[in-house]
Design a protein around this motif. Structure first.
Motif, short mmCIF file in Angstrom:
data_model
loop_
_atom_site.label_atom_id
_atom_site.label_comp_id
_atom_site.label_asym_id
_atom_site.label_seq_id
_atom_site.Cartn_x
_atom_site.Cartn_y
_atom_site.Cartn_z
N TRP A 143 -10.65 -8.65 -4.97
CA TRP A 143 -10.21 -7.60 -5.89
C TRP A 143 -9.66 -8.26 -7.16
CZ3 TRP A 143 -10.31 -2.26 -5.61
CH2 TRP A 143 -10.73 -1.71 -4.40
N LEU A 144 -10.03 -7.70 -8.36
CA LEU A 144 -9.52 -8.14 -9.66
C LEU A 144 -9.10 -6.94 -10.47
CD1 LEU A 144 -12.25 -10.80 -10.61
CD2 LEU A 144 -10.01 -11.24 -9.59
N LYS A 145 -8.03 -7.14 -11.33
CA LYS A 145 -7.61 -6.10 -12.28
C LYS A 145 -7.71 -6.67 -13.67
CE LYS A 145 -3.76 -3.34 -13.91
NZ LYS A 145 -2.31 -3.11 -13.85
N ASN A 146 -8.56 -6.05 -14.47
CA ASN A 146 -8.78 -6.50 -15.84
C ASN A 146 -9.09 -8.00 -15.86
OD1 ASN A 146 -8.24 -3.90 -16.78
ND2 ASN A 146 -6.05 -4.34 -17.00
N GLY A 147 -9.82 -8.44 -14.82
CA GLY A 147 -10.23 -9.84 -14.74
C GLY A 147 -9.18 -10.75 -14.13
N GLN A 148 -8.02 -10.26 -13.76
CA GLN A 148 -6.93 -11.05 -13.21
C GLN A 148 -6.77 -10.73 -11.72
OE1 GLN A 148 -5.35 -13.35 -15.07
NE2 GLN A 148 -6.63 -12.78 -16.85
N THR A 149 -6.27 -11.68 -11.00
CA THR A 149 -6.03 -11.49 -9.56
C THR A 149 -4.88 -10.51 -9.37
OG1 THR A 149 -6.75 -13.76 -9.16
CG2 THR A 149 -5.53 -12.67 -7.39
N LEU A 150 -4.98 -9.68 -8.36
CA LEU A 150 -3.96 -8.66 -8.10
C LEU A 150 -2.71 -9.28 -7.50
CD1 LEU A 150 -6.08 -5.74 -6.56
CD2 LEU A 150 -5.16 -5.90 -8.86
N ASP A 151 -1.55 -8.72 -7.88
CA ASP A 151 -0.28 -9.13 -7.32
C ASP A 151 -0.11 -8.43 -5.98
OD1 ASP A 151 2.24 -9.94 -6.73
OD2 ASP A 151 3.21 -8.96 -8.45
N SER A 152 -0.07 -9.17 -4.88
CA SER A 152 0.01 -8.57 -3.55
C SER A 152 1.32 -7.82 -3.33
CB SER A 152 -0.17 -9.66 -2.48
OG SER A 152 0.84 -10.65 -2.62
N LYS A 153 2.39 -8.16 -4.10
CA LYS A 153 3.65 -7.45 -3.94
C LYS A 153 3.58 -6.05 -4.54
CE LYS A 153 6.44 -11.66 -3.97
NZ LYS A 153 7.56 -12.40 -4.65
N ASP A 154 2.75 -5.91 -5.58
CA ASP A 154 2.68 -4.62 -6.29
C ASP A 154 1.57 -3.72 -5.74
OD1 ASP A 154 3.46 -2.77 -8.11
OD2 ASP A 154 2.27 -3.59 -9.76
N VAL A 155 0.46 -4.31 -5.30
CA VAL A 155 -0.70 -3.55 -4.83
C VAL A 155 -1.09 -4.09 -3.45
CG1 VAL A 155 -3.08 -2.94 -5.28
CG2 VAL A 155 -1.50 -3.22 -7.21
N GLY A 156 -1.36 -3.16 -2.49
CA GLY A 156 -1.75 -3.54 -1.15
C GLY A 156 -3.26 -3.44 -0.95
N ILE A 157 -3.84 -4.50 -0.30
CA ILE A 157 -5.27 -4.51 -0.01
C ILE A 157 -5.45 -4.65 1.49
CG2 ILE A 157 -7.47 -5.67 -0.40
CD1 ILE A 157 -6.38 -4.33 -2.88
N ARG A 158 -6.31 -3.80 2.10
CA ARG A 158 -6.61 -3.88 3.52
C ARG A 158 -8.13 -3.86 3.69
NH1 ARG A 158 -2.40 0.78 5.66
NH2 ARG A 158 -0.49 -0.21 4.85
N ASN A 159 -8.67 -4.78 4.48
CA ASN A 159 -10.11 -4.88 4.68
C ASN A 159 -10.44 -4.72 6.16
OD1 ASN A 159 -10.50 -5.45 1.91
ND2 ASN A 159 -10.04 -7.62 2.25
N SER A 160 -11.61 -4.14 6.44
CA SER A 160 -12.12 -4.03 7.80
C SER A 160 -13.59 -4.40 7.77
CB SER A 160 -11.92 -2.61 8.34
OG SER A 160 -12.75 -1.70 7.65
N ASN A 161 -14.28 -4.22 8.89
CA ASN A 161 -15.70 -4.55 8.96
C ASN A 161 -16.56 -3.59 8.16
OD1 ASN A 161 -15.13 -6.73 10.60
ND2 ASN A 161 -15.44 -5.56 12.50
N THR A 162 -16.03 -2.41 7.88
CA THR A 162 -16.88 -1.38 7.26
C THR A 162 -16.33 -0.87 5.94
OG1 THR A 162 -15.74 0.31 8.55
CG2 THR A 162 -17.77 -0.59 9.46
N ASP A 163 -15.05 -1.16 5.59
CA ASP A 163 -14.52 -0.64 4.34
C ASP A 163 -13.39 -1.52 3.87
OD1 ASP A 163 -12.29 0.04 5.87
OD2 ASP A 163 -12.98 2.09 6.20
N THR A 164 -13.00 -1.30 2.59
CA THR A 164 -11.85 -1.95 1.98
C THR A 164 -10.98 -0.89 1.34
OG1 THR A 164 -11.12 -3.59 0.36
CG2 THR A 164 -13.15 -2.40 -0.14
N ILE A 165 -9.65 -1.11 1.39
CA ILE A 165 -8.70 -0.08 0.95
C ILE A 165 -7.76 -0.71 -0.06
CG2 ILE A 165 -6.86 1.50 1.66
CD1 ILE A 165 -8.14 1.57 4.42
N LEU A 166 -7.56 0.02 -1.23
CA LEU A 166 -6.56 -0.32 -2.24
C LEU A 166 -5.45 0.70 -2.13
CD1 LEU A 166 -5.61 -1.88 -4.82
CD2 LEU A 166 -6.86 -0.17 -6.13
N PHE A 167 -4.17 0.22 -1.97
CA PHE A 167 -3.07 1.13 -1.72
C PHE A 167 -1.92 0.80 -2.66
CE2 PHE A 167 0.89 2.23 0.44
CZ PHE A 167 0.68 3.59 0.65
N ILE A 168 -1.45 1.79 -3.43
CA ILE A 168 -0.27 1.68 -4.30
C ILE A 168 0.69 2.78 -3.88
CG2 ILE A 168 0.61 1.73 -6.65
CD1 ILE A 168 -2.16 0.88 -7.62
#
Length: 1169
Positions: free
Chosen positions: A888-913
């Motif tokens: 995951w990238l935001k405006n070409g920059q790596t996401l801050d894991s403290k501010d934005v949550g990412i969860r991945n599985s075998n079939t989908d990926t989730i962005l959580f704020i």
């Protein structure tokens, strides 16, 4: 003689209890007349037109006891005559009316205008003759009988003239629904000639018909006068001849004579209707001049019923004129019956309770003028209520004819006539009817020297009846039970001199009867009885069978009537014989019923009742033990007879045994049973099956047609419900009692196979499978699934999982790479396993390379707009094997894991704020990487907030009632487009804001319709997708709307300082309240400027506590405490502060608990609080 009761006869003759009636028959049909006498054995004669009828093919005469009938076959027109029936001295006449066959009544067309169907026609009659006028009225459309009146001339109602010369008749034909009205003139006179009128009226219709009667002179003129029937009739000279047939001109004599001589002239010349002649004289005089005293004179005549009231009225020209009322020339004096009234110009004479004395000429005199009229009092006719009876007597006897009439003055009027040896008809006539009777006189009497006597004979004996009368020439007939005896080889009739004999040889039981001898021409009846002695005999309809069998249903009453005969009366003996079974013998048990008295006294269930000609064998509530052979024995001195009767008791079958249940399915089962041990003596016709739920008391019948077999498949049951079954056996008697209930059972079925069974994933050693639950699970529920696999080329199915699994997915592990496997799955419940769902093609255990690809949802393909503070949860499904790498990238920059949550599985990926902020806006890119294959998608997220207030607001100009404003857009647009502005105004005096424009898009505006003399402030809010800005831009200086005309410059005064420190004008009051109920504390304060209010509890500020609500209105301060508890008790303080000072006030609040016992110590209660 019959009604007077004064004439004595040697032989009593009974009157008819039922008389034959006149009958109408079509030609060619049969006519039957019936009559009944009070006693049987009376000789009855039938006459036709005065001649006695003898029995033949055309005339059939029957006599049965006291009933007699005459039948006339093939009726012809010649049979349309008068008939009579004679019994003793009574004679009844009747008529037979014959209609021609094949002809119908000519259709009578109803008058299209009036009510008549047939109108009376002109008639002509000779003096002394009779004539009838007929009118017919259709009654089909009438609700009740119409009213008909007959008139002579214009006004004379003939209803009151019914009598000797006039009769009125009416009848109604129900078939044609036509009323027929007749006027019959009897013994016509010359004075009857003239014009007549018939009027018919109903509720809403009226019709009349005029007709004329012409009377021709007879060869010898008579002196009958119709005035005897038509009292007070007015006759014009032109309507007929004068009454006197002499050459003297009576009219000229009356014209010249003074009024005092009228009565003398009438007596001298035989004038019977003097008043009518005098009236005719008045009409001959020339017409009088128009009256000056009367506006309206009396009518020519009035008519009233006897006993009723009538009013005679005139109208005079002078309201003050006096009048005199005269009756037959004499002045009437005021009395209870005569009442004089004067109402304006009207003068009224009222006569109450009119009698025949009021039938007179009346005059009303005003000065020299007179008004004449006649009053006719209608007397009711005399009706004959009981007519004369025909009589038959001997020569020299006294006869009395009697009839009864109905009259108001004479309730009973009798007329007695004494005659000696005269035949003829005698008539009584009144003005209301006619009655005719016939007298038959016999020439001489007949004496009986020896009468016939009763005989008692045995079978085959001779019976001789003999009688002797005084006249040896008299012939007679012999009757047997009212029918004439016909001689034959066995029955002889002889007449030698005065002796008459009837001899019967070889007497049989059929000869037992009543025998009579009737001398011809005499009202005598000699009777005797022949009694036949016979041996005893039992008369049973089934004696030809052996033995005679009587079938009775168990529980019913058996009543066996056994007719017996024998003379003298035989003795009856009943026995019951218990027959042995299978040909063996046993001692008979004999029950003798010799004594009827003993039987009548006993109240046993099995008994015998004795009667005169039969005996009755009774079994109350028949039982199986009552079966057997019953023997009845008759004995008398002449002989003996016996008969055996077999009684068979049949019943309903015994109940079958409890049925058994097998082959239980989802909603069906098979029921089996055995026949009953005892069929009730009748073959079993079939069975009835019932079922019920285990916890219910209501049994439901499963079949309406009897079941012939011993098995039945019961259907339409509810799965999962416990049922019971029972069975009835049915024979021709009825249903047995129900069988015991079967063992309880529950219809249940396995579920259907699972659905959508597919392979989800395959690796080198595992296979992932998924499926959906069965479409039908049923009442047994679902215990789990059995997953099995089979290698390609093998038939052995191996469990893929240990035991049952409740999940709808499974991962099969430890598989050999490269194997080809078949998979199947079954659902399992209490009823067993379902069918198997299989994968048609074998699955190869080998990892599958799948190209990475995102399945971007539709709503993410455009900018995702969220408000500040909302939660963002983005789910992006994808595919790819083996498991891809996700970046995951935001405006070409790596996401801050403290501010934005990412969860991945075998079939989908989730962005959580969790909580969106403005800086979360931007373009988010996600990359899917498998080796050298990749896929990428971009998501644009826009976070928006409320805008800031507009900038640089200016009051550009003020003119008239208008003010012009300008401003610039807000510095902060909230990361969203500005949609418009809201402009508000406020009067400087009240500072209450009112919206002028909303959703206004420009940055300048003109506010109009301002009030002259007021000053206004203006403020502006900016607006975007999130709403209005939290603050507004406000003008610094007010816009003053100047008044037109002279500007008043007020004097400058030093402004008065109204400032005042806060002061409480109403204190807080100590309160004690109940816990759980809202309560309020109130006080009042004043102060300028308006003070700011603070509430405290025990010195703690309550401003931020949601349990309390503060209100302030017009200086009244209120603190609301929501549902207080004892913890809320304490010291409450209200503090008011402004720039001039402050003030405070306090009170105590006690909160009582709901469950405090009133007997507790108050101090203890306070401690509990």
């Amino acid at each position: 003689a019959q009604y007077g009761g004064k004439r004595k006869r040697k032989t009593e003759i009974s009157a008819f209890t039922k008389k034959p009636k006149t009958t109408e028959v079509t030609a060619g049909n049969t006519a039957v007349f019936e009559a009944e006498t009070e006693k049987s054995g009376i000789k009855v004669k039938w006459q036709r037109a005065g001649t006695e009828i003898t029995e033949s093919e055309k005339y059939v005469i029957k006599t049965e006891g006291n009933k007699h009938s005459l039948t006339i076959n093939n009726v012809g027109k010649e049979d349309d005559v008068t008939y009579a029936v004679i019994a003793g001295s009574s004679k009844v006449k009747f008529e037979l009316k014959v209609k021609e066959a094949g002809t119908t009544q000519p259709e009578e067309h109803q008058d299209p205008i009036g009510l008549f169907v047939a109108r009376p026609q002109d008639g002509e009659v000779t003096v002394g003759g009779n004539i009838t006028f007929t009118a017919k009225v259709a009654g089909e459309s009438l609700l009740k009988k119409p009213s008909v009146k007959w008139f002579k001339g214009k006004w004379m109602d003939l209803g009151s003239k019914v009598g000797k010369h006039l009769q009125l008749h009416e009848n109604y034909d129900r078939n044609s629904k036509v009323y027929t009205f007749e006027m019959e003139i009897i013994e016509a006179n010359m004075t009857f000639a003239g014009g007549y009128r018939c009027e018919v009226s109903t509720k809403d219709k009226f019709d009349s018909s005029n007709f004329n009667l012409t009377v021709n002179e007879a060869p010898v003129s008579g002196d009958l006068d119709i005035r005897a029937a038509f009292r007070h009739q007015v006759i014009h000279p032109c309507e007929g001849k004068s009454e006197s047939q002499s050459d003297v001109d009576v009219w000229d004599i009356l014209r010249k004579a003074p009024p005092t001589e009228y009565e003398k002239i009438a007596f001298q010349y035989g004038i019977t209707d003097l008043r009518g002649m005098l009236k005719r004289l008045k009409r001959i005089k020339k017409e009088e001049k128009k009256s000056t005293a009367f506006l309206k004179k009396l009518d020519p005549a009035y008519q009233v019923d006897k006993g009723q009231k009538i009013k005679l009225m005139v109208e005079v020209a002078n309201p003050d004129a006096d009048v005199k009322w005269l009756k037959n020339g004499q002045e009437i004096q005021v009395s209870g019956r005569y009442i004089f009234e004067a109402v304006g110009n009207k003068r009224i004479l009222t006569i109450n309770h009119c009698s025949l004395a009021d039938d007179a000429a009346y005059e009303c005199v005003v000065g020299d003028e007179k008004s004449f009229t006649e009053l006719f009092v209608k007397e009711p006719p005399i009706l004959i209520t009981h007519p004369l009876e025909d009589q038959m007597v001997m020569v020299g006897e006294r006869v009395e004819f009697e009839c009864e009439v109905k009259n108001q003055t004479k309730p009973n009027q009798h007329e007695t006539i004494f005659l000696h040896g005269i035949y003829g008809h005698y008539t009584v006539k009144t003005n209301g009817g006619v009655s005719v009777a016939e007298l038959i006189v016999q020439e001489k009497k007949l004496e009986v020297y020896q009468s016939i006597a009763d005989l008692t004979v045995k079978a085959r004996d001779q019976a001789v009846f003999k009688c002797e009368v005084s006249d040896e020439n008299v012939k007679g007939i012999w009757l047997k039970n009212g029918k004439e005896v016909i001689p034959d080889e066995r029955i002889k009739i002889s007449h030698i001199g005065r002796i008459h004999k009837l001899t019967i040889e070889d007497v049989t039981p059929e000869d037992e009867a009543d025998y009579s001898f009737i001398p011809q021409g005499f009202a005598y009846n000699l009777s005797a009885k022949l009694q036949f002695l016979e041996p005893p005999k039992i008369h049973l309809d089934c004696l030809g069978q052996s033995p005679d069998t009587i079938v009775v249903v168990a529980g019913n009453k058996l009543r066996l009537d056994v007719p017996v005969s024998g003379d003298p009366t035989p003795t009856v003996i009943w026995q019951k014989i218990h027959q042995a079974v299978s040909g063996t013998t046993c001692n008979d048990f004999i029950c003798h019923f010799h004594c009827p008295q003993l039987l009548f006294e006993s109240e046993g269930r099995v008994r015998v009742e004795m009667h005169e000609d039969h005996c009755v064998f009774i079994i109350e509530g028949a039982e199986k033990e009552d079966e057997g052979v019953y023997r009845v024995i008759l004995k008398n001195p002449v002989g003996e007879d016996k008969a055996d009767i077999t009684v068979k008791v049949i019943d309903v079958p015994d109940p079958p045994e409890a049925p058994t249940i097998s082959n239980i399915g989802e909603d069906y089962c098979t029921v089996q049973w055995q026949p009953p041990k005892y069929d009730g003596g009748q073959p079993v016709l079939g069975y009835i099956l019932e079922r019920k739920k285990k916890k219910s008391y209501r049994w439901m019948r499963l079949n309406f047609d009897l079941l012939k077999e011993l098995t039945y498949e019961a259907k339409r049951m509810i799965e999962g419900v416990v049922y019971e079954m029972r069975i009835y056996a049915v024979n021709s008697i009825g249903m047995s009692r129900p069988s015991p209930a079967s063992q309880p059972f529950m219809p249940i079925a396995p579920p259907s196979e699972p659905t959508h069974f597919t392979v989800e994933d395959v690796s080198d050693s595992t296979v992932s499978l998924k499926w959906r639950p069965p479409e039908r699970i049923g009442a047994g529920g679902l215990d789990g699934y059995i997953l099995e696999y089979c290698k390609d080329g093998s038939t052995e199915w191996i469990p893929a999982l240990p035991g049952l699994t409740e999940r709808t997915t499974a991962l099969v592990k430890d598989l050999v790479t490269g194997d080809k496997l078949y998979f199947r799955i079954k659902a399992v419940n209490l009823a067993g396993e379902s069918g198997a769902a299989t994968i048609k093609e074998p699955v190869t255990v080998q990892e599958i390379l799948q190209r990475p690809k995102f399945w971007l949802p539709r709503h993410l393909r455009q900018t995702l707009v969220k408000k500040v503070g909302e939660t963002i949860n983005i789910v992006i499904p994808f595919q790819g094997k083996p498991r891809p790498k996700i970046t995951w990238l935001k405006n070409g920059q790596t996401l801050d894991s403290k501010d934005v949550g990412i969860r991945n599985s075998n079939t989908d990926t989730i962005l959580f704020i969790r909580k969106a902020e403005l800086h979360h806006s931007g373009t988010y890119e996600v990359t899917l990487q498998i080796e050298n294959m990749s896929d990428k998608v971009a998501i644009i997220i826009q976070i928006i907030d409320k805008p800031g207030p507009p900038q640089n607001i200016k009051l550009v100009d003020v003119w008239g009632f208008n003010a012009a404003l300008e401003w610039t857009p807000p510095q902060d647009d909230g990361n969203a487009q500005i949609l418009g502005y809201t402009v508000q105004k406020a009067d400087k005096k009240t500072m209450e804001w009112y919206t002028v424009f909303d959703h206004y898009r420009r940055t300048n505006c003109i506010v109009s319709d301002l009030i002259m003399g007021n000053e206004y402030f203006f403020r502006i809010f900016s607006e975007n997708l999130c709403g209005l800005s939290e603050t507004a831009a406000t003008t610094k200086n007010p816009a003053h709307i100047q008044k037109t005309g002279t500007i008043y410059k007020p004097p400058s005064y030093k402004a008065h300082d109204f400032s005042e420190a806060p002061k409480f004008t109403h204190p807080l009051v100590n309160r004690s309240v109940i816990a759980g109920y809202n309560t309020t504390l109130s006080c009042a304060v004043r102060g300028i400027p308006k003070p700011k209010i603070f509430w405290f509890k025990n010195k703690m500020d309550l401003s931020g506590d949601a349990k309390y609500r503060m209100f302030s209105k017009q200086g009244v301060l209120t603190l609301e405490i929501r549902k207080p508890t004892p913890f809320d008790g304490g010291i409450y303080t209200c503090k008011a502060v402004n720039e001039c000072g402050e003030d405070e006030i306090e009170c105590r609040l006690d909160v009582r608990g709901n469950q405090i016992n009133p007997m507790d110590n108050p101090n203890t209660a306070m401690k509990r609080e």
